[in-house]
Motif scaffolding. Structure first.
Motif, PDB file in Angstrom:
ATOM      1  N   ARG A  33     -12.090 -41.312 -38.031  1.00 18.93           N
ATOM      2  CA  ARG A  33     -11.918 -42.524 -38.835  1.00 18.93           C
ATOM      3  C   ARG A  33     -10.506 -43.075 -38.785  1.00 18.93           C
ATOM      4  N   THR A  34      -9.580 -42.272 -38.238  1.00 15.57           N
ATOM      5  CA  THR A  34      -8.196 -42.753 -38.151  1.00 15.57           C
ATOM      6  C   THR A  34      -7.661 -42.476 -36.744  1.00 15.57           C
ATOM      7  N   PRO A  35      -6.690 -43.262 -36.309  1.00 17.69           N
ATOM      8  CA  PRO A  35      -6.088 -43.005 -34.990  1.00 17.69           C
ATOM      9  C   PRO A  35      -5.443 -41.618 -34.901  1.00 17.69           C
ATOM     10  N   GLU A  36      -4.873 -41.159 -35.991  1.00 20.58           N
ATOM     11  CA  GLU A  36      -4.233 -39.839 -35.993  1.00 20.58           C
ATOM     12  C   GLU A  36      -5.264 -38.741 -35.752  1.00 20.58           C
ATOM     13  N   ALA A  37      -6.393 -38.823 -36.445  1.00 21.39           N
ATOM     14  CA  ALA A  37      -7.454 -37.836 -36.262  1.00 21.39           C
ATOM     15  C   ALA A  37      -8.035 -37.929 -34.851  1.00 21.39           C
ATOM     16  N   ALA A  38      -8.163 -39.141 -34.342  1.00 23.57           N
ATOM     17  CA  ALA A  38      -8.686 -39.329 -32.987  1.00 23.57           C
ATOM     18  C   ALA A  38      -7.768 -38.681 -31.961  1.00 23.57           C
ATOM     19  N   GLU A  39      -6.475 -38.814 -32.166  1.00 26.69           N
ATOM     20  CA  GLU A  39      -5.513 -38.198 -31.249  1.00 26.69           C
ATOM     21  C   GLU A  39      -5.617 -36.674 -31.305  1.00 26.69           C
ATOM     22  N   LEU A  40      -5.710 -36.134 -32.498  1.00 33.33           N
ATOM     23  CA  LEU A  40      -5.852 -34.682 -32.663  1.00 33.33           C
ATOM     24  C   LEU A  40      -7.134 -34.190 -31.999  1.00 33.33           C
ATOM     25  N   ILE A  41      -8.226 -34.881 -32.229  1.00 34.56           N
ATOM     26  CA  ILE A  41      -9.521 -34.498 -31.653  1.00 34.56           C
ATOM     27  C   ILE A  41      -9.483 -34.598 -30.135  1.00 34.56           C
ATOM     28  N   GLY A  42      -8.895 -35.672 -29.619  1.00 39.41           N
ATOM     29  CA  GLY A  42      -8.793 -35.838 -28.164  1.00 39.41           C
ATOM     30  C   GLY A  42      -8.036 -34.686 -27.516  1.00 39.41           C
ATOM     31  N   GLY A  43      -6.922 -34.304 -28.114  1.00 37.73           N
ATOM     32  CA  GLY A  43      -6.138 -33.180 -27.589  1.00 37.73           C
ATOM     33  C   GLY A  43      -6.900 -31.863 -27.673  1.00 37.73           C
ATOM     34  N   ALA A  44      -7.571 -31.659 -28.790  1.00 31.98           N
ATOM     35  CA  ALA A  44      -8.338 -30.421 -28.958  1.00 31.98           C
ATOM     36  C   ALA A  44      -9.503 -30.358 -27.969  1.00 31.98           C
ATOM     37  N   ARG A  45     -10.132 -31.496 -27.705  1.00 29.55           N
ATOM     38  CA  ARG A  45     -11.230 -31.520 -26.724  1.00 29.55           C
ATOM     39  C   ARG A  45     -10.729 -31.202 -25.328  1.00 29.55           C
ATOM     40  N   GLU A  46      -9.545 -31.697 -24.993  1.00 25.78           N
ATOM     41  CA  GLU A  46      -8.963 -31.362 -23.691  1.00 25.78           C
ATOM     42  C   GLU A  46      -8.737 -29.862 -23.585  1.00 25.78           C
ATOM     43  N   ARG A  47      -8.264 -29.261 -24.660  1.00 23.71           N
ATOM     44  CA  ARG A  47      -8.037 -27.803 -24.673  1.00 23.71           C
ATOM     45  C   ARG A  47      -9.358 -27.059 -24.526  1.00 23.71           C
ATOM     46  N   ILE A  48     -10.403 -27.519 -25.225  1.00 25.03           N
ATOM     47  CA  ILE A  48     -11.721 -26.892 -25.110  1.00 25.03           C
ATOM     48  C   ILE A  48     -12.248 -27.013 -23.683  1.00 25.03           C
ATOM     49  N   ASP A  49     -12.075 -28.183 -23.075  1.00 24.54           N
ATOM     50  CA  ASP A  49     -12.520 -28.365 -21.688  1.00 24.54           C
ATOM     51  C   ASP A  49     -11.812 -27.382 -20.762  1.00 24.54           C
ATOM     52  N   ALA A  50     -10.512 -27.189 -20.964  1.00 23.16           N
ATOM     53  CA  ALA A  50      -9.757 -26.240 -20.143  1.00 23.16           C
ATOM     54  C   ALA A  50     -10.242 -24.813 -20.392  1.00 23.16           C
ATOM     55  N   LEU A  51     -10.503 -24.480 -21.649  1.00 24.87           N
ATOM     56  CA  LEU A  51     -11.034 -23.146 -21.967  1.00 24.87           C
ATOM     57  C   LEU A  51     -12.403 -22.938 -21.330  1.00 24.87           C
ATOM     58  N   ASP A  52     -13.255 -23.953 -21.397  1.00 18.44           N
ATOM     59  CA  ASP A  52     -14.578 -23.852 -20.779  1.00 18.44           C
ATOM     60  C   ASP A  52     -14.459 -23.600 -19.281  1.00 18.44           C
ATOM     61  N   ASP A  53     -13.530 -24.279 -18.626  1.00 20.16           N
ATOM     62  CA  ASP A  53     -13.329 -24.048 -17.192  1.00 20.16           C
ATOM     63  C   ASP A  53     -12.910 -22.602 -16.922  1.00 20.16           C
ATOM     64  N   ARG A  54     -12.026 -22.067 -17.766  1.00 25.70           N
ATOM     65  CA  ARG A  54     -11.605 -20.670 -17.608  1.00 25.70           C
ATOM     66  C   ARG A  54     -12.762 -19.722 -17.861  1.00 25.70           C
ATOM     67  N   ILE A  55     -13.566 -19.998 -18.888  1.00 23.01           N
ATOM     68  CA  ILE A  55     -14.711 -19.139 -19.201  1.00 23.01           C
ATOM     69  C   ILE A  55     -15.698 -19.138 -18.038  1.00 23.01           C
ATOM     70  N   ILE A  56     -15.975 -20.301 -17.484  1.00 18.14           N
ATOM     71  CA  ILE A  56     -16.890 -20.394 -16.342  1.00 18.14           C
ATOM     72  C   ILE A  56     -16.350 -19.573 -15.176  1.00 18.14           C
ATOM     73  N   GLY A  57     -15.060 -19.679 -14.917  1.00 19.53           N
ATOM     74  CA  GLY A  57     -14.446 -18.887 -13.847  1.00 19.53           C
ATOM     75  C   GLY A  57     -14.568 -17.399 -14.099  1.00 19.53           C
ATOM     76  N   LEU A  58     -14.367 -16.983 -15.330  1.00 15.34           N
ATOM     77  CA  LEU A  58     -14.494 -15.559 -15.672  1.00 15.34           C
ATOM     78  C   LEU A  58     -15.936 -15.079 -15.537  1.00 15.34           C
ATOM     79  N   VAL A  59     -16.887 -15.903 -15.919  1.00 14.96           N
ATOM     80  CA  VAL A  59     -18.297 -15.532 -15.770  1.00 14.96           C
ATOM     81  C   VAL A  59     -18.629 -15.376 -14.289  1.00 14.96           C
ATOM     82  N   GLN A  60     -18.146 -16.300 -13.464  1.00 19.83           N
ATOM     83  CA  GLN A  60     -18.389 -16.197 -12.026  1.00 19.83           C
ATOM     84  C   GLN A  60     -17.752 -14.932 -11.452  1.00 19.83           C
ATOM     85  N   GLU A  61     -16.570 -14.599 -11.920  1.00 20.15           N
ATOM     86  CA  GLU A  61     -15.905 -13.368 -11.483  1.00 20.15           C
ATOM     87  C   GLU A  61     -16.708 -12.145 -11.932  1.00 20.15           C
TER      88      GLU A  61
END
Length: 116
Positions: A33-61
């Motif tokens: 509902r606010t630009p500040e919250a949107a910025e926080l959420i956007g950054g956190a989603r980027e971190r989750i995406d990076a974590l998901d990529d690492r998790i996928i790599g670990l599962v493949q390993e």
């Protein structure tokens, strides 16, 4: 008698599929509902995406290591799956993550079986 042909007057129909409106602002994209919250959420989603990529790599390993174990076990005359070891893995995930951990471990074990 001559046959009369009429030229086709209709053009091929192009399928019309409804298109979802693409969010234009960060608050629309994140549901914030606010630009500040949107910025926080956007950054956190980027971190989750990076974590998901690492998790996928670990599962493949893990799948690759499991294949090596299965090959060695089968090559020595053993069975492809060691149920007592799988129970250890299930217990480890359950102890660390609760009941959903057991489901996660089952999925991992399923992914890692039968690749030999």
């Amino acid at each position: 008698m001559s046959a009369t042909t009429t030229p086709a007057t209709s053009t091929p129909a192009t399928p019309t599929t409804p298109t979802a409106t693409t969010p234009t602002s960060p608050t629309e994209k994140t549901g914030a509902r606010t630009p500040e919250a949107a910025e926080l959420i956007g950054g956190a989603r980027e971190r989750i995406d990076a974590l998901d990529d690492r998790i996928i790599g670990l599962v493949q390993e893990r799948m690759a290591v499991s294949a090596v174990i299965q090959e060695a076990r089968i090559g020595s005359g053993g069975r492809r799956v060691n149920l007592s070891r799988e129970m250890e893995v299930l217990g480890h995930y359950r102890d660390a993550l609760g009941k959903p951990g057991t489901q996660l471990a089952m999925t991992l074990l399923e992914l890692c079986r039968g690749r030999v």
